[in-house]
Design an enzyme around this catalytic site. Structure first.
Site, PDB file in Angstrom:
ATOM      1  N   GLU A   4     -30.435  28.568   9.310  1.00 57.14           N
ATOM      2  CA  GLU A   4     -29.272  27.971   8.633  1.00 57.14           C
ATOM      3  C   GLU A   4     -28.334  29.049   8.089  1.00 57.14           C
ATOM      4  O   GLU A   4     -28.791  30.067   7.578  1.00 57.14           O
ATOM      5  CB  GLU A   4     -29.768  27.109   7.473  1.00 57.14           C
ATOM      6  CG  GLU A   4     -28.650  26.392   6.738  1.00 57.14           C
ATOM      7  CD  GLU A   4     -29.163  25.162   6.022  1.00 57.14           C
ATOM      8  OE1 GLU A   4     -29.648  24.238   6.705  1.00 57.14           O
ATOM      9  OE2 GLU A   4     -29.080  25.131   4.791  1.00 57.14           O
ATOM     10  N   ALA A   7     -22.083  22.964   0.539  1.00 48.72           N
ATOM     11  CA  ALA A   7     -23.329  22.895  -0.241  1.00 48.72           C
ATOM     12  C   ALA A   7     -23.320  23.896  -1.388  1.00 48.72           C
ATOM     13  O   ALA A   7     -22.744  24.975  -1.271  1.00 48.72           O
ATOM     14  CB  ALA A   7     -24.526  23.165   0.665  1.00 48.72           C
ATOM     15  N   HIS A  65     -22.950  20.483   9.516  1.00 50.27           N
ATOM     16  CA  HIS A  65     -23.195  19.501   8.459  1.00 50.27           C
ATOM     17  C   HIS A  65     -21.868  18.840   8.081  1.00 50.27           C
ATOM     18  O   HIS A  65     -20.803  19.444   8.215  1.00 50.27           O
ATOM     19  CB  HIS A  65     -23.774  20.189   7.214  1.00 50.27           C
ATOM     20  CG  HIS A  65     -25.132  20.798   7.427  1.00 50.27           C
ATOM     21  ND1 HIS A  65     -25.971  21.128   6.389  1.00 50.27           N
ATOM     22  CD2 HIS A  65     -25.803  21.129   8.565  1.00 50.27           C
ATOM     23  CE1 HIS A  65     -27.100  21.633   6.865  1.00 50.27           C
ATOM     24  NE2 HIS A  65     -27.004  21.662   8.185  1.00 50.27           N
ATOM     25  N   ARG A  79     -25.097  12.810   2.411  1.00 52.25           N
ATOM     26  CA  ARG A  79     -24.245  12.280   1.335  1.00 52.25           C
ATOM     27  C   ARG A  79     -23.637  13.415   0.529  1.00 52.25           C
ATOM     28  O   ARG A  79     -22.477  13.352   0.122  1.00 52.25           O
ATOM     29  CB  ARG A  79     -25.074  11.380   0.406  1.00 52.25           C
ATOM     30  CG  ARG A  79     -24.198  10.665  -0.600  1.00 52.25           C
ATOM     31  CD  ARG A  79     -25.002  10.132  -1.750  1.00 52.25           C
ATOM     32  NE  ARG A  79     -25.558  11.214  -2.548  1.00 52.25           N
ATOM     33  CZ  ARG A  79     -26.364  11.045  -3.578  1.00 52.25           C
ATOM     34  NH1 ARG A  79     -26.746   9.834  -3.916  1.00 52.25           N
ATOM     35  NH2 ARG A  79     -26.815  12.086  -4.272  1.00 52.25           N
ATOM     36  N   ASP A 102     -24.374  16.153  -2.925  1.00 51.02           N
ATOM     37  CA  ASP A 102     -24.685  15.901  -4.343  1.00 51.02           C
ATOM     38  C   ASP A 102     -23.406  15.477  -5.042  1.00 51.02           C
ATOM     39  O   ASP A 102     -22.385  16.169  -4.942  1.00 51.02           O
ATOM     40  CB  ASP A 102     -25.269  17.164  -4.993  1.00 51.02           C
ATOM     41  CG  ASP A 102     -26.697  17.411  -4.525  1.00 51.02           C
ATOM     42  OD1 ASP A 102     -27.442  16.406  -4.377  1.00 51.02           O
ATOM     43  OD2 ASP A 102     -27.055  18.573  -4.289  1.00 51.02           O
ATOM     44  N   LYS A 127     -31.351   4.547   7.294  1.00 55.52           N
ATOM     45  CA  LYS A 127     -30.578   5.686   7.838  1.00 55.52           C
ATOM     46  C   LYS A 127     -30.906   5.874   9.328  1.00 55.52           C
ATOM     47  O   LYS A 127     -30.014   6.065  10.144  1.00 55.52           O
ATOM     48  CB  LYS A 127     -30.920   6.942   7.022  1.00 55.52           C
ATOM     49  CG  LYS A 127     -30.167   8.170   7.402  1.00 55.52           C
ATOM     50  CD  LYS A 127     -29.905   9.090   6.222  1.00 55.52           C
ATOM     51  CE  LYS A 127     -31.061   9.886   5.739  1.00 55.52           C
ATOM     52  NZ  LYS A 127     -30.673  10.838   4.660  1.00 55.52           N
ATOM     53  N   GLN A 160     -36.171  18.558   3.202  1.00 62.32           N
ATOM     54  CA  GLN A 160     -35.931  19.466   2.079  1.00 62.32           C
ATOM     55  C   GLN A 160     -37.071  20.486   2.077  1.00 62.32           C
ATOM     56  O   GLN A 160     -38.151  20.218   2.632  1.00 62.32           O
ATOM     57  CB  GLN A 160     -35.934  18.626   0.786  1.00 62.32           C
ATOM     58  CG  GLN A 160     -35.726  19.385  -0.499  1.00 62.32           C
ATOM     59  CD  GLN A 160     -34.386  20.074  -0.547  1.00 62.32           C
ATOM     60  OE1 GLN A 160     -34.192  21.080   0.164  1.00 62.32           O
ATOM     61  NE2 GLN A 160     -33.480  19.582  -1.358  1.00 62.32           N
ATOM     62  N   GLN A 198     -33.409  32.843  -6.455  1.00 65.91           N
ATOM     63  CA  GLN A 198     -33.794  31.631  -5.712  1.00 65.91           C
ATOM     64  C   GLN A 198     -34.883  30.865  -6.456  1.00 65.91           C
ATOM     65  O   GLN A 198     -34.860  29.650  -6.513  1.00 65.91           O
ATOM     66  CB  GLN A 198     -34.386  32.022  -4.351  1.00 65.91           C
ATOM     67  CG  GLN A 198     -33.385  32.323  -3.280  1.00 65.91           C
ATOM     68  CD  GLN A 198     -34.146  32.821  -2.057  1.00 65.91           C
ATOM     69  OE1 GLN A 198     -35.035  33.664  -2.147  1.00 65.91           O
ATOM     70  NE2 GLN A 198     -33.793  32.296  -0.910  1.00 65.91           N
TER      71      GLN A 198
HETATM   72  P1  FAD Z   1     -28.783   9.714   1.285  1.00 66.12           P
HETATM   73  O1  FAD Z   1     -29.604   9.573   2.488  1.00 66.12           O
HETATM   74  O2  FAD Z   1     -27.540   8.885   1.189  1.00 66.12           O
HETATM   75  O3  FAD Z   1     -29.721   9.407   0.023  1.00 66.12           O
HETATM   76  C1  FAD Z   1     -29.284   9.690  -1.294  1.00 66.12           C
HETATM   77  C2  FAD Z   1     -30.021   8.797  -2.300  1.00 66.12           C
HETATM   78  O4  FAD Z   1     -29.597   7.444  -2.102  1.00 66.12           O
HETATM   79  C3  FAD Z   1     -31.545   8.794  -2.119  1.00 66.12           C
HETATM   80  O5  FAD Z   1     -32.118   8.676  -3.401  1.00 66.12           O
HETATM   81  C4  FAD Z   1     -31.809   7.555  -1.291  1.00 66.12           C
HETATM   82  O6  FAD Z   1     -33.109   6.998  -1.523  1.00 66.12           O
HETATM   83  C5  FAD Z   1     -30.710   6.618  -1.784  1.00 66.12           C
HETATM   84  N1  FAD Z   1     -30.273   5.700  -0.723  1.00 66.12           N
HETATM   85  C6  FAD Z   1     -30.036   6.008   0.566  1.00 66.12           C
HETATM   86  N2  FAD Z   1     -29.664   4.908   1.256  1.00 66.12           N
HETATM   87  C7  FAD Z   1     -29.639   3.893   0.365  1.00 66.12           C
HETATM   88  C8  FAD Z   1     -29.327   2.516   0.463  1.00 66.12           C
HETATM   89  N3  FAD Z   1     -28.999   1.953   1.639  1.00 66.12           N
HETATM   90  N4  FAD Z   1     -29.395   1.752  -0.674  1.00 66.12           N
HETATM   91  C9  FAD Z   1     -29.756   2.304  -1.856  1.00 66.12           C
HETATM   92  N5  FAD Z   1     -30.077   3.607  -2.005  1.00 66.12           N
HETATM   93  C10 FAD Z   1     -30.016   4.399  -0.914  1.00 66.12           C
HETATM   94  N6  FAD Z   1     -25.539  19.091   0.633  1.00 66.12           N
HETATM   95  C11 FAD Z   1     -24.277  19.501   0.883  1.00 66.12           C
HETATM   96  O7  FAD Z   1     -23.387  19.288   0.065  1.00 66.12           O
HETATM   97  N7  FAD Z   1     -23.960  20.164   2.051  1.00 66.12           N
HETATM   98  C12 FAD Z   1     -24.889  20.439   2.998  1.00 66.12           C
HETATM   99  O8  FAD Z   1     -24.568  21.041   4.016  1.00 66.12           O
HETATM  100  C13 FAD Z   1     -26.238  20.019   2.779  1.00 66.12           C
HETATM  101  N8  FAD Z   1     -27.205  20.211   3.691  1.00 66.12           N
HETATM  102  C14 FAD Z   1     -28.463  19.724   3.484  1.00 66.12           C
HETATM  103  C15 FAD Z   1     -29.438  19.848   4.483  1.00 66.12           C
HETATM  104  C16 FAD Z   1     -30.717  19.351   4.300  1.00 66.12           C
HETATM  105  C17 FAD Z   1     -31.743  19.476   5.400  1.00 66.12           C
HETATM  106  C18 FAD Z   1     -31.071  18.727   3.063  1.00 66.12           C
HETATM  107  C19 FAD Z   1     -32.469  18.214   2.833  1.00 66.12           C
HETATM  108  C20 FAD Z   1     -30.107  18.576   2.070  1.00 66.12           C
HETATM  109  C21 FAD Z   1     -28.799  19.058   2.267  1.00 66.12           C
HETATM  110  N9  FAD Z   1     -27.804  18.884   1.300  1.00 66.12           N
HETATM  111  C22 FAD Z   1     -26.516  19.322   1.545  1.00 66.12           C
HETATM  112  C23 FAD Z   1     -28.115  18.240   0.018  1.00 66.12           C
HETATM  113  C24 FAD Z   1     -27.920  16.696   0.075  1.00 66.12           C
HETATM  114  O9  FAD Z   1     -26.565  16.400   0.331  1.00 66.12           O
HETATM  115  C25 FAD Z   1     -28.359  16.110  -1.256  1.00 66.12           C
HETATM  116  O10 FAD Z   1     -29.752  16.238  -1.395  1.00 66.12           O
HETATM  117  C26 FAD Z   1     -27.910  14.689  -1.571  1.00 66.12           C
HETATM  118  O11 FAD Z   1     -28.246  14.402  -2.934  1.00 66.12           O
HETATM  119  C27 FAD Z   1     -28.547  13.594  -0.726  1.00 66.12           C
HETATM  120  O12 FAD Z   1     -28.049  13.595   0.543  1.00 66.12           O
HETATM  121  P2  FAD Z   1     -28.685  12.618   1.665  1.00 66.12           P
HETATM  122  O13 FAD Z   1     -27.871  12.788   2.866  1.00 66.12           O
HETATM  123  O14 FAD Z   1     -30.137  12.800   1.739  1.00 66.12           O
HETATM  124  O15 FAD Z   1     -28.348  11.188   0.983  1.00 66.12           O
END
Ligand code: FAD
Length: 288
Positions: free
Chosen positions: A17, A51, A77, A107, A109, A165, A176, A212
């Site tokens: 990454e 991110a 991403h 999504r 943060d 999803k 993660q 870190q």
């Molecule tokens: P989601 O899948 O939307 O989930 C977020 C929360 O909502 C979870 O608690 C889930 O249980 C809940 N949820 C999901 N769907 C529903 C539903 N239908 N109804 C009710 N609740 C629901 N962040 C960045 O800004 N840029 C990046 O490039 C980036 N890369 C990442 C790469 C990886 C591999 C990982 C693990 C994380 C990365 N992140 C990045 C961080 C990530 O954006 C955050 O962890 C964020 O808080 C959640 O994103 P998600 O896509 O998992 O969200």
């Protein structure tokens, strides 16, 4: 090349990454670091989007450079956060026009000052639906959390949401970071029980500096095994020793994953070509 084809192939995969610079002044140094990592011939490379307070402006440019200069498949991403429908469409057009086939849809943060109810796409699955309706040919991945997402009610609910999803078009999941492989093995069993059957790519973070460690402890729910804690306690005031121990720990985790049938590993290499190279060199006979 589609990432899903790579991770479904018989061979074990190893991906790295990179994150884009915050300003254009730093683009050149990040590009050089990314190209050094690309020279290691990873299975693919992911490029983050905004991110950790970073930017989204250079994600596609960096991904394009990886294809053009190094022939490495990029996984760009894209996040719901700070994106309305117009911005997402503009990004998708740009991604498509550069010949990029893979998107990790997230999504992001949500900053404290942002009203979640006003967001066009509130969850990653809605962004995935949007990408699919824009062009069903994109290969789309998503994130998952072996220790559950910090905002989720509980692990079961989090997996139910993951299922939504996946049903919306997410073809693979990247985890993660985690520091105890048993947590991943247990998570995969729970996914299987709930019928979430897409490939899971294990995300491994080589912990190589004290900054870190502080960040991991402050932001995540990660369980830190005693073996890991002892390394941190013993070496955190000796940067070179910590780096060596962190790379060895990550390597052992990766070997154990491959040995236990997890065939795809993603390393959070954070633009650090030296760390990526050392990990790759530790695995030369394991991933040929
Ligand atoms: P989601 O899948 O939307 O989930 C977020 C929360 O909502 C979870 O608690 C889930 O249980 C809940 N949820 C999901 N769907 C529903 C539903 N239908 N109804 C009710 N609740 C629901 N962040 C960045 O800004 N840029 C990046 O490039 C980036 N890369 C990442 C790469 C990886 C591999 C990982 C693990 C994380 C990365 N992140 C990045 C961080 C990530 O954006 C955050 O962890 C964020 O808080 C959640 O994103 P998600 O896509 O998992 O969200």
């Amino acid at each position: 090349m589609k990432v899903i084809e790579t991770i479904k192939s018989e061979k074990p995969t190893l991906s790295f990454e990179v994150f884009p610079p915050k300003t254009s002044d730093n683009f050149e140094s990040v590009r050089l670091a990314a190209e050094k990592i690309a020279d290691l011939k990873p299975s693919y490379m992911s490029v983050t989007y905004g991110a950790g307070g970073g930017t989204s402006d250079f994600t596609v440019d960096l991904a394009e450079d990886l294809i053009k200069q190094k022939g490495v498949t990029p996984l760009t991403h894209l996040t719901c956060v700070s994106s309305d429908e117009r911005k997402i469409e503009a990004e998708l057009k740009k991604i498509k026009s550069k010949g990029i086939e893979n998107i990790l849809a997230l999504r992001g943060d949500i900053p404290e000052d942002v009203d979640k109810s006003a967001m066009k796409y509130k969850y990653a699955y809605e962004l995935i639906e949007k990408i699919k309706s824009f062009d069903s040919d994109f290969c789309i991945g998503g994130a998952c959390y072996p220790e559950s997402h910090p905002e989720s009610e509980n692990g079961e609910k989090d997996i139910e949401n993951l299922k939504i999803k996946v049903e919306s078009g997410c073809e693979f999941l990247t985890t993660q970071m985690f520091f105890d492989n048993n947590i991943l093995y247990n998570f995969i069993m729970r996914l299987m029980k709930k019928g979430v059957d897409v490939p899971v790519v294990a995300g491994i973070m080589p912990v190589t500096n004290a900054r870190q460690i502080k960040r991991i402890i402050s932001i995540s729910k990660n369980a830190l095994p005693q073996r890991f804690v002892r390394i941190v306690d013993r070496f955190s005031d000796d940067p070179q020793a910590l780096k060596q121990a962190g790379i060895a720990y990550a390597t052992e985790q990766i070997i154990d994953l491959y040995a236990n049938g997890i065939s795809s590993v993603h390393v959070y290499s954070m633009n650090n070509a030296e760390v990526a190279e050392k990990i790759k060199n530790n695995l030369t006979e394991i991933i040929k």
